[in-house]
Motif scaffolding. Sequence first.
Motif, mmCIF file in Angstrom:
data_model
loop_
_atom_site.group_PDB
_atom_site.id
_atom_site.type_symbol
_atom_site.label_atom_id
_atom_site.label_comp_id
_atom_site.label_asym_id
_atom_site.label_seq_id
_atom_site.Cartn_x
_atom_site.Cartn_y
_atom_site.Cartn_z
ATOM 1 N N ARG A 226 0.855 -1.189 0.000
ATOM 2 C CA ARG A 226 0.000 0.000 0.000
ATOM 3 C C ARG A 226 0.885 1.231 0.000
ATOM 4 O O ARG A 226 2.093 1.142 0.210
ATOM 5 N N CYS A 227 0.258 2.375 -0.207
ATOM 6 C CA CYS A 227 1.030 3.619 -0.290
ATOM 7 C C CYS A 227 0.913 4.372 1.031
ATOM 8 O O CYS A 227 -0.173 4.513 1.580
ATOM 9 N N ARG A 228 2.039 4.805 1.539
ATOM 10 C CA ARG A 228 2.070 5.515 2.813
ATOM 11 C C ARG A 228 1.240 6.804 2.765
ATOM 12 O O ARG A 228 0.792 7.299 3.777
ATOM 13 N N GLN A 229 1.062 7.328 1.553
ATOM 14 C CA GLN A 229 0.274 8.560 1.428
ATOM 15 C C GLN A 229 -1.227 8.260 1.372
ATOM 16 O O GLN A 229 -2.033 9.171 1.194
ATOM 17 N N GLY A 230 -1.560 7.018 1.514
ATOM 18 C CA GLY A 230 -2.969 6.634 1.598
ATOM 19 C C GLY A 230 -3.710 6.641 0.271
ATOM 20 O O GLY A 230 -4.944 6.632 0.260
ATOM 21 N N CYS A 231 -3.007 6.618 -0.847
ATOM 22 C CA CYS A 231 -3.677 6.600 -2.149
ATOM 23 C C CYS A 231 -4.541 5.343 -2.262
ATOM 24 O O CYS A 231 -4.014 4.233 -2.169
ATOM 25 N N PRO A 232 -5.854 5.503 -2.419
ATOM 26 C CA PRO A 232 -6.729 4.333 -2.400
ATOM 27 C C PRO A 232 -6.499 3.379 -3.566
ATOM 28 O O PRO A 232 -6.829 2.194 -3.462
ATOM 29 N N VAL A 233 -5.958 3.884 -4.667
ATOM 30 C CA VAL A 233 -5.769 2.997 -5.818
ATOM 31 C C VAL A 233 -4.426 2.274 -5.787
ATOM 32 O O VAL A 233 -4.149 1.456 -6.652
ATOM 33 N N ALA A 234 -3.626 2.580 -4.770
ATOM 34 C CA ALA A 234 -2.272 2.023 -4.776
ATOM 35 C C ALA A 234 -2.160 0.724 -3.996
ATOM 36 O O ALA A 234 -1.215 0.497 -3.268
ATOM 37 N N TRP A 235 -3.152 -0.149 -4.141
ATOM 38 C CA TRP A 235 -3.078 -1.458 -3.488
ATOM 39 C C TRP A 235 -2.557 -2.463 -4.491
ATOM 40 O O TRP A 235 -3.070 -2.572 -5.599
ATOM 41 N N GLU A 266 5.060 2.308 -11.532
ATOM 42 C CA GLU A 266 4.383 3.512 -12.039
ATOM 43 C C GLU A 266 3.902 4.391 -10.897
ATOM 44 O O GLU A 266 4.127 5.588 -10.890
ATOM 45 N N HIS A 267 3.241 3.771 -9.903
ATOM 46 C CA HIS A 267 2.693 4.577 -8.815
ATOM 47 C C HIS A 267 3.784 5.202 -7.958
ATOM 48 O O HIS A 267 3.780 6.401 -7.691
ATOM 49 N N PHE A 268 4.742 4.368 -7.544
ATOM 50 C CA PHE A 268 5.702 4.858 -6.557
ATOM 51 C C PHE A 268 6.830 5.690 -7.169
ATOM 52 O O PHE A 268 7.604 6.303 -6.445
ATOM 53 N N GLY A 272 5.555 13.176 -6.622
ATOM 54 C CA GLY A 272 5.485 13.263 -5.159
ATOM 55 C C GLY A 272 5.681 11.944 -4.445
ATOM 56 O O GLY A 272 5.427 11.845 -3.243
ATOM 57 N N HIS A 273 6.078 10.895 -5.171
ATOM 58 C CA HIS A 273 6.245 9.576 -4.550
ATOM 59 C C HIS A 273 7.677 9.078 -4.664
ATOM 60 O O HIS A 273 8.427 9.501 -5.539
ATOM 61 N N SER A 274 8.038 8.180 -3.762
ATOM 62 C CA SER A 274 9.328 7.486 -3.860
ATOM 63 C C SER A 274 9.179 6.117 -3.202
ATOM 64 O O SER A 274 8.131 5.804 -2.632
HETATM 65 ZN ZN LIG Z 1 0.454 6.930 -3.425
#
Ligand SMILES: [Zn+2]
Length: 322
Positions: A226-235, A266-268, A272-274
């Motif tokens: 999951r994404c630490r920034q809470g992005c709901p689509v990033a599962w 792609e997501h991470f 604004g992501h890493s």
């Molecule tokens: Zn995210």
Amino acid sequence: MDYSRLSVSILDTCVSIKDGHLSTTLYHKPTDNLTMLHFSSFHPKHIKTAIPYGHALHIHRICSDEEERDEHLEVLKDALTRMGYDAQLIDRQFQRATARNCNDLRRQTRAATDRVPFVVQYFPGAEKLHHVFRDLQHIINEDEHLAKTFPTPPLLAFKQPPNRKQIVIHSKLPGCQDSSLQPCQGRHCKTCQSVDIDTTITHGNTSHLVHGMYSCDSANVVYLIRCRQGCPVAWYIGETEQRLRQRMNGQRTTINRQEGSLPVGEHFSGPGHSASDLRVTILQGGLRDRQQRKVAEQRLIAKFGTHREGLNWDLGFMSHYR
Ligand SMILES: [Zn+2]
Ligand SMILES: [Zn+2]
């Protein structure tokens, strides 16, 4: 430490040398306070008579010296009296027990019975069922087949109704379960900092309880990113034969190389992501082979719908659901 050249205590028996012979007597741990079922407790009567009898029989069997046996019986009687047992009942059961021949007692087995047990939760008056069985047996005997199957009345057996302790106390408190995944604390492990210790994974109306204890070292698992920034689509749900740590190193590589063609990459590696936004947990472990992992992975992907609304859109035959 207890030390003696003349005696040794094993379990509940103290063996000592007396006049060149071995002698045995009952042994209690010094901390034993002889607590027994209280007489007012909610139990069938036969259990309460069996307690003084059973304990007395035990002492009778263990003590080789009659005087010592009687001393132990006195102590037992005091304890039973404290627990509300009637003096007459105690004496009667003690007499029954001490009348038995010790040599027979040391080698006794209970004869097997082929009577059909009738199991019922105990309630006051349940003993009367004995009479009901006896009185109604003639109905069974009237039928040729039933009479053959149940030649004797059933054996009344009680099972314990749940007691206060079982009703009130649960061995696991909600919200206090063991964490599913613990950091391995390895010196070079980069996954420790991404470890997500949630035991219940919730997504919309779906939730999944993780069973078992894992660390970054666990292999043969289905994991969730999951994404630490809470992005709901990033599962993202994946399976791996490798240790989670190694698999995550691979995922981090795709992110750092900005391999946008892969969903996690792609997501991470997006705006604004890493890789430090990665959170990972193990959903299921203890899987034996590739097939088991694949089945578990697909089941969890379907459960959380991460192929529709998540990063599992590259799922071969399922990719058209994107
Ligand atoms: Zn995210
Ligand atoms: Zn680790």
